[in-house]
Scaffold this active site. Structure first.
Site, PDB file in Angstrom:
ATOM      1  N   THR A 181      57.540 -20.058  56.492  1.00  0.00           N
ATOM      2  CA  THR A 181      58.634 -19.311  55.849  1.00  0.00           C
ATOM      3  C   THR A 181      59.441 -18.460  56.822  1.00  0.00           C
ATOM      4  OG1 THR A 181      57.087 -17.531  55.378  1.00  0.00           O
ATOM      5  CG2 THR A 181      57.436 -19.152  53.628  1.00  0.00           C
ATOM      6  N   LYS A 182      59.189 -18.589  58.114  1.00  0.00           N
ATOM      7  CA  LYS A 182      59.885 -17.729  59.068  1.00  0.00           C
ATOM      8  C   LYS A 182      61.311 -18.236  59.338  1.00  0.00           C
ATOM      9  CE  LYS A 182      56.607 -14.666  59.892  1.00  0.00           C
ATOM     10  NZ  LYS A 182      55.331 -14.992  59.231  1.00  0.00           N
ATOM     11  N   ASN A 183      62.093 -17.425  60.057  1.00  0.00           N
ATOM     12  CA  ASN A 183      63.519 -17.749  60.264  1.00  0.00           C
ATOM     13  C   ASN A 183      63.723 -19.064  61.015  1.00  0.00           C
ATOM     14  OD1 ASN A 183      63.873 -15.329  59.019  1.00  0.00           O
ATOM     15  ND2 ASN A 183      64.764 -14.264  60.765  1.00  0.00           N
TER      16      ASN A 183
END
Ligand SMILES: *Cc1c(COP(=O)(O)O)cnc(C)c1O
Length: 381
Positions: A181-183
């Site tokens: 879910t990170k950038n």
């Protein structure tokens, strides 16, 4: 209403092509794609070195190892983060010493750090929470006065900037995550960034058992023996991860701009909602906009959280205060009241959906649902 997912990645054709090309090449493990990613990621951050790793957790842990921090040492950190931050300190054999957070940002309160320093303190591990950087100029000056290292947990902060300082510029090492879910994401993955040649060399050795040559180097030219001079671990990024990450480097700014736009929509819509607050972006900062959290009255948080879910809005909690989790409370004797700001935020926080593919219409519907739920109006339509 149709469900609004909490998160959806936007990996597409370019990533598919890139990973298929990687599958057709010799290297599946740490090879030319990892090397290329490391070079470009370092460039993106304006740093000398990036070392590709299996996770941000591994980056934090190996950073402590590279700095030779372990048993008997203390590391100052925040109680408002993902558990990876303080767990890495425990795994290294050191003791995490928490310092409460600022009410307005949720980031570690630098004005309280000095009081927490003892003879055993070796480093500070700040977290650029939700994408808001801590004041690295202030922290660097403080750390230098006391001879401390800084390991930045920059898992939320690839795009962040504060007063012209980016992650990795003033910290000894900055650690990044490419978790689902990170950038930027490769499902799992991480990197350590540093301007220090010695630390970079140590991190590289530590990620593959302490071997003096990695397979990619050994593969070039005639066979060369490797030696082992220190006891390392197994935490190397591999080329399939790098293949997924490389195309994303081209779109970092574009994707940030979209998330920033959504956050501004959220902030504008929330102005009409009493009893709902959100963290502030400090003047002079570029917030990396990793998570958008709202702060509701703690007594009603869980009720609001499940009502939002019931209305089809994907939500999460980032984070409940670490010192009150059973393991920490039991092992170190922490109690409610020890870090009041972290507790207040941890008890009242709800993360709303945030990702480039989220439409403005859906973001506004999320706020409408929040309004309905908060005012106790029955089942939403
Ligand atoms: C996600 C995250 C981590 C851990 O990242 P992994 O790559 O999953 O190990 C560490 N710190 C923070 C603040 C995070 O959000």
């Amino acid at each position: 209403m149709d469900d609004v997912e909490f998160f959806r990645h936007d990996l597409g054709e370019e990533e598919q092509e890139s990973i298929i090309a990687a599958l057709g090449s010799v290297f599946l493990t740490t090879g030319p794609r990892t090397a290329k990613f490391e070079e470009r990621f370092a460039q993106l951050l304006g740093a000398r070195h990036a070392i590709g790793l299996s996770s941000c957790t591994a980056a934090l842990f190996l950073s402590l190892k590279a700095l030779e921090i372990g048993a008997g040492d203390e590391v100052i950190t925040t109680p408002l983060s993902f558990i990876a931050t303080s767990n890495a300190i425990l795994h290294a054999g050191a003791r995490p010493v928490f310092v409460d957070v600022e009410q307005r940002t949720g980031c570690i309160d630098l004005s309280q750090v000095e009081r927490a320093i003892s003879e055993r303190t070796r480093a500070v591990m700040p977290v650029h929470l939700y994408g808001q950087m801590v004041d690295m100029r202030g922290l660097r000056a403080l750390a230098d006065r006391h001879g401390l290292a800084i390991i930045e947990d920059a898992a939320h902060a690839v795009e962040a900037d504060r007063d012209g300082v980016r992650p990795g510029m003033l910290g000894d090492i900055a650690c990044f995550s490419f978790y689902a879910t990170k950038n930027m994401t490769s499902g799992e993955g991480g990197a350590a960034v540093t301007n220090d040649d010695t630390l970079a060399r140590k991190l590289r050795t530590l990620r593959t058992h302490g071997m003096t040559k990695e397979v990619y180097a050994r593969h070039q030219g005639d066979y060369q023996h490797w030696d082992m001079k220190s006891l390392g671990y197994k935490a190397n990024m591999f080329d399939l991860q790098a293949a997924l990450l490389l195309p994303q480097l081209e779109r970092v700014e574009e994707r940030w701009t979209r998330r920033d736009g959504i956050c501004r929509e959220y902030e504008a819509a929330l102005r009409t909602l009493p009893n709902v607050d959100h963290p502030e972006t400090v003047a002079g900062s570029k917030n990396a906009r990793h998570l958008f959290t709202v702060w509701v009255p703690p007594a009603r948080r869980d009720e609001i959280l499940s009502a939002l879910q019931g209305a089809g809005v994907g939500v999460a909690v980032n984070y409940r205060a670490i010192h009150l989790l059973s393991y920490y409370a039991e092992r170190f004797g922490y109690r409610r009241g020890d870090y009041p700001n972290a507790e207040q935020i941890g008890d009242g926080t709800i993360s709303l959906p945030l990702y480039p593919g989220l439409t403005t219409a859906n973001a506004l519907r999320v706020v409408d649902q929040l309004r309905r739920v908060m005012s106790g109006e029955g089942e939403p339509q």
